[in-house]
Structures are given as structure tokens and as C-alpha cells.
Design an enzyme around this catalytic site. Structure first.
Site, PDB file in Angstrom:
ATOM      1  N   HIS A  19      -6.292  -1.759  -2.977  1.00 60.01           N
ATOM      2  CA  HIS A  19      -5.457  -1.694  -4.186  1.00 60.01           C
ATOM      3  C   HIS A  19      -5.486  -0.282  -4.784  1.00 60.01           C
ATOM      4  CE1 HIS A  19      -6.582  -6.196  -4.673  1.00 60.01           C
ATOM      5  NE2 HIS A  19      -5.311  -6.162  -4.304  1.00 60.01           N
ATOM      6  N   LYS A  43      -3.263 -20.241  -8.498  1.00 61.83           N
ATOM      7  CA  LYS A  43      -4.388 -19.719  -7.713  1.00 61.83           C
ATOM      8  C   LYS A  43      -5.662 -19.915  -8.518  1.00 61.83           C
ATOM      9  CE  LYS A  43      -2.071 -16.229  -4.941  1.00 61.83           C
ATOM     10  NZ  LYS A  43      -2.057 -14.832  -4.514  1.00 61.83           N
ATOM     11  N   ARG A  92       0.332  -4.940   4.324  1.00 64.18           N
ATOM     12  CA  ARG A  92      -0.711  -4.797   5.338  1.00 64.18           C
ATOM     13  C   ARG A  92      -0.139  -5.228   6.683  1.00 64.18           C
ATOM     14  NH1 ARG A  92      -4.604  -8.035   1.538  1.00 64.18           N
ATOM     15  NH2 ARG A  92      -2.505  -8.742   1.104  1.00 64.18           N
ATOM     16  N   SER A 130      -8.757  -9.216  -1.099  1.00 61.95           N
ATOM     17  CA  SER A 130      -9.718  -9.745  -2.075  1.00 61.95           C
ATOM     18  C   SER A 130     -10.384 -10.999  -1.515  1.00 61.95           C
ATOM     19  CB  SER A 130      -9.009 -10.080  -3.385  1.00 61.95           C
ATOM     20  OG  SER A 130      -8.423  -8.928  -3.940  1.00 61.95           O
TER      21      SER A 130
HETATM   22  P1  ADP Z   1      -1.088 -11.192  -4.821  1.00 66.60           P
HETATM   23  O1  ADP Z   1      -1.852 -12.437  -5.130  1.00 66.60           O
HETATM   24  O2  ADP Z   1       0.091 -10.961  -5.711  1.00 66.60           O
HETATM   25  O3  ADP Z   1      -0.761 -10.983  -3.367  1.00 66.60           O
HETATM   26  P2  ADP Z   1      -3.188  -9.245  -4.498  1.00 66.60           P
HETATM   27  O4  ADP Z   1      -4.166  -8.835  -5.548  1.00 66.60           O
HETATM   28  O5  ADP Z   1      -3.740  -9.979  -3.307  1.00 66.60           O
HETATM   29  O6  ADP Z   1      -2.095 -10.057  -5.271  1.00 66.60           O
HETATM   30  O7  ADP Z   1      -2.398  -7.992  -3.989  1.00 66.60           O
HETATM   31  C1  ADP Z   1      -1.602  -7.232  -4.842  1.00 66.60           C
HETATM   32  C2  ADP Z   1      -0.756  -6.292  -4.028  1.00 66.60           C
HETATM   33  O8  ADP Z   1      -1.601  -5.365  -3.368  1.00 66.60           O
HETATM   34  C3  ADP Z   1       0.059  -6.970  -2.927  1.00 66.60           C
HETATM   35  O9  ADP Z   1       1.276  -6.296  -2.802  1.00 66.60           O
HETATM   36  C4  ADP Z   1      -0.785  -6.778  -1.704  1.00 66.60           C
HETATM   37  O10 ADP Z   1       0.000  -6.786  -0.531  1.00 66.60           O
HETATM   38  C5  ADP Z   1      -1.352  -5.404  -1.974  1.00 66.60           C
HETATM   39  N1  ADP Z   1      -2.605  -5.188  -1.264  1.00 66.60           N
HETATM   40  C6  ADP Z   1      -3.718  -5.939  -1.307  1.00 66.60           C
HETATM   41  N2  ADP Z   1      -4.686  -5.436  -0.499  1.00 66.60           N
HETATM   42  C7  ADP Z   1      -4.144  -4.326   0.072  1.00 66.60           C
HETATM   43  C8  ADP Z   1      -4.605  -3.374   1.038  1.00 66.60           C
HETATM   44  N3  ADP Z   1      -5.806  -3.484   1.596  1.00 66.60           N
HETATM   45  N4  ADP Z   1      -3.766  -2.375   1.390  1.00 66.60           N
HETATM   46  C9  ADP Z   1      -2.536  -2.302   0.849  1.00 66.60           C
HETATM   47  N5  ADP Z   1      -2.028  -3.168  -0.044  1.00 66.60           N
HETATM   48  C10 ADP Z   1      -2.823  -4.168  -0.439  1.00 66.60           C
END
Ligand code: ADP
Length: 161
Positions: A19, A43, A92, A130
Site C-alpha cells: 500500500h 468484511k 497485483r 493484508s
Molecule cells: P480492498 O479491500 O478495497 O481491496 P485493500 O486494503 O486490500 O482494500 O487494498 C487497497 C488497494 O491497494 C487495492 O487497490 C489493492 O489492489 C491495492 N493493493 C493491496 N496490496 C497491494 C500490493 N501489494 N501492491 C499493490 N497494490 C496493492
């Protein structure tokens, strides 16, 4: 001059180096990046919205151009209310595409004034999520290199270590 503002929405349960990489790259393009923590009741998060926001705030450590906020309801309404024109999302592996494509099309159907910008993950974070962090941490595995030290501390506290 008007400021170029982007919203980076997500669960951030908790924030990872993946992130952070997207936030820092976003700051090279936009004047301000609002990291918007979703109050998604569907969630079941490990950290409350408040805790997630606080962790991000601490990790960003006063970088004035990256701000932290929470939102509920329709993302597009939130983005427009903030005077932003862009939603940043990270991509990703291929598995992210289908879901992100759907959401982006839906949001575009709601408003043509907001654009979704996808940023490809940096290679070291390609498989970082996460969920993986929580799984490894719950089993007392190593998460250094995946999350900042203060997030690791918060995970340890959650899992009572
Ligand atoms: P959500 O529940 O909305 O997917 P996340 O917290 O999992 O929220 O992710 C928020 C954003 O960050 C999403 O667009 C996700 O694809 C991106 N993201 C999460 N981890 C990574 C990573 N390792 N590299 C690039 N983007 C990421």
C-alpha cells in the site's frame, strides 16, 4: 491553481509496504493523496476503522500531502465531495483484474467525472496482501519486510504476544 487530488480507497486491514508503495508513487503524480479507509461492515476486519486510520497516520509520519480519512457509503459520492477526480487502485496478480474491472466499470457508470487509475504493484510486493500478513502473523511467522515495524507491533498486540 486547483490542487490535483486523488483518493486511494481500501480496507487497509492493516496497511502494508505494498500500500505504501502505491501511496508514494501516487504522490509523484498528485498534489494530495487521500488514503480513505472503508467502513465496510461486510468484511470482518481485524482492526477497527479507527485503528486502521491511526496506523496509517503513524506510518505516514506527517507527510502533509498524504492524508488519512474514513468513508462509508458510495465511494463516488465521497470522491466528489472531496473535490477529487481520480481513484487510485493497485493491481497485483491477474486475480485482482476481474474484480477491479467490475468496480471501475460500475463507478464509471455512476459518474464520468471520476477516473480510476490503476498502478501496477512493484515486483517485491506482487504477492503481498493484508490477508497474507494476518495469516502469517497469527501463526507467529515473520512479517518484517511486509509491514512497517509499528504495524508488526500492533499485530503482535492483537494476537496477544
Ligand atoms: P480492498 O479491500 O478495497 O481491496 P485493500 O486494503 O486490500 O482494500 O487494498 C487497497 C488497494 O491497494 C487495492 O487497490 C489493492 O489492489 C491495492 N493493493 C493491496 N496490496 C497491494 C500490493 N501489494 N501492491 C499493490 N497494490 C496493492
Amino acid at each position: 491553481m486547483s490542487r490535483n487530488i486523488a483518493v486511494y480507497p481500501g480496507s487497509f486491514d492493516p496497511i502494508t509496504y505494498g500500500h505504501l508503495d502505491i501511496i508514494n508513487r501516487g504522490l509523484r503524480i498528485f498534489d494530495e493523496v487521500i488514503v480513505a479507509v472503508a467502513e465496510n461492515p461486510v468484511k470482518k476486519p481485524l482492526f477497527s476503522v479507527k485503528e486502521r486510520g491511526e496506523l496509517i497516520r503513524e506510518v505516514l509520519d506527517g507527510n502533509g500531502r498524504a492524508t488519512v480519512d474514513t468513508f462509508g457509503g458510495l465511494l463516488i459520492d465521497y470522491v466528489l465531495a472531496k473535490g477529487a477526480t481520480v481513484i487510485i487502485r493497485g493491481l497485483r496478480a491477474v486475480s485482482d483484474f476481474e474484480y477491479e474491472f467490475q468496480i471501475a466499470q460500475m463507478n464509471r457508470g455512476i459518474s464520468l467525472d471520476v477516473e480510476t487509475l490503476f498502478m501496477m504493484t512493484s515486483v517485491p510486493f506482487s504477492y503481498l496482501s493484508s490477508s497474507i500478513v494476518k495469516e502469517v502473523s497469527s501463526l507467529n511467522g515473520p512479517v518484517d519486510g511486509l509491514v512497517p515495524p509499528l504495524v508488526k507491533k500492533a499485530l503482535d498486540a492483537k494476537y496477544k504476544r
